[in-house]
Enzyme design. Sequence first.
Site, PDB file in Angstrom:
ATOM      1  N   HIS A   1       0.839  -1.200   0.000  1.00 16.69           N
ATOM      2  CA  HIS A   1       0.000   0.000   0.000  1.00 16.69           C
ATOM      3  C   HIS A   1       0.876   1.253   0.000  1.00 16.69           C
ATOM      4  CE1 HIS A   1      -3.486   2.498   1.262  1.00 16.69           C
ATOM      5  NE2 HIS A   1      -2.564   3.164   1.932  1.00 16.69           N
ATOM      6  N   GLU A   2       1.832   1.286   0.907  1.00 14.89           N
ATOM      7  CA  GLU A   2       2.722   2.445   0.995  1.00 14.89           C
ATOM      8  C   GLU A   2       3.621   2.558  -0.236  1.00 14.89           C
ATOM      9  OE1 GLU A   2       2.251   4.748   3.142  1.00 14.89           O
ATOM     10  OE2 GLU A   2       0.837   3.598   4.347  1.00 14.89           O
TER      11      GLU A   2
ATOM     12  N   HIS B   1       1.811   4.562  -2.809  1.00 11.59           N
ATOM     13  CA  HIS B   1       1.943   6.007  -2.579  1.00 11.59           C
ATOM     14  C   HIS B   1       3.315   6.509  -3.012  1.00 11.59           C
ATOM     15  CE1 HIS B   1      -1.811   6.468  -0.457  1.00 11.59           C
ATOM     16  NE2 HIS B   1      -1.460   5.669   0.537  1.00 11.59           N
TER      17      HIS B   1
END
Length: 145
Positions: free
Chosen positions: A17-18, A21
Amino acid sequence: MNILISIFAIGLLIALHELGHMWAARAMGMRVERYSIGLLHAIARWTSKRSGTVYQLGILPLGGFVQIKGMNPEEEGAYTDPDSYMHKPAWRRFIVLACGPVANLVTAYVLLVGLYVAGLEEPTAAARIGTIVKDSPAEQAGLQP
């Protein structure tokens, strides 16, 4: 053992997920200052010579974050530095925020395709009885395997 597997799986999901980003921020011309998997004190830390990003592993594996330059509007240079989050147009900032959940959706899709390719059986609508234990309520009710 199941707890360790669960912690590892959640940590991997957070890392991906990170990573979504971070990838989007770099693609949109923003400086990524830190990528951390795990929270609290860092047990391992290294800096990329090419990008200057600090990568770290925290002691608590359930969590993580990406620190993008200028994401805090109170930060010095948040609105003036060209590689800052707040200096970019709203559509670029939106993409950076959206790519975390998109990374989770891509991960789920890849896992499902991988399970089906590996031969995961599709569930059937009918319930099946494998064996009947002798003198059990199932046998007394007349159920058959």
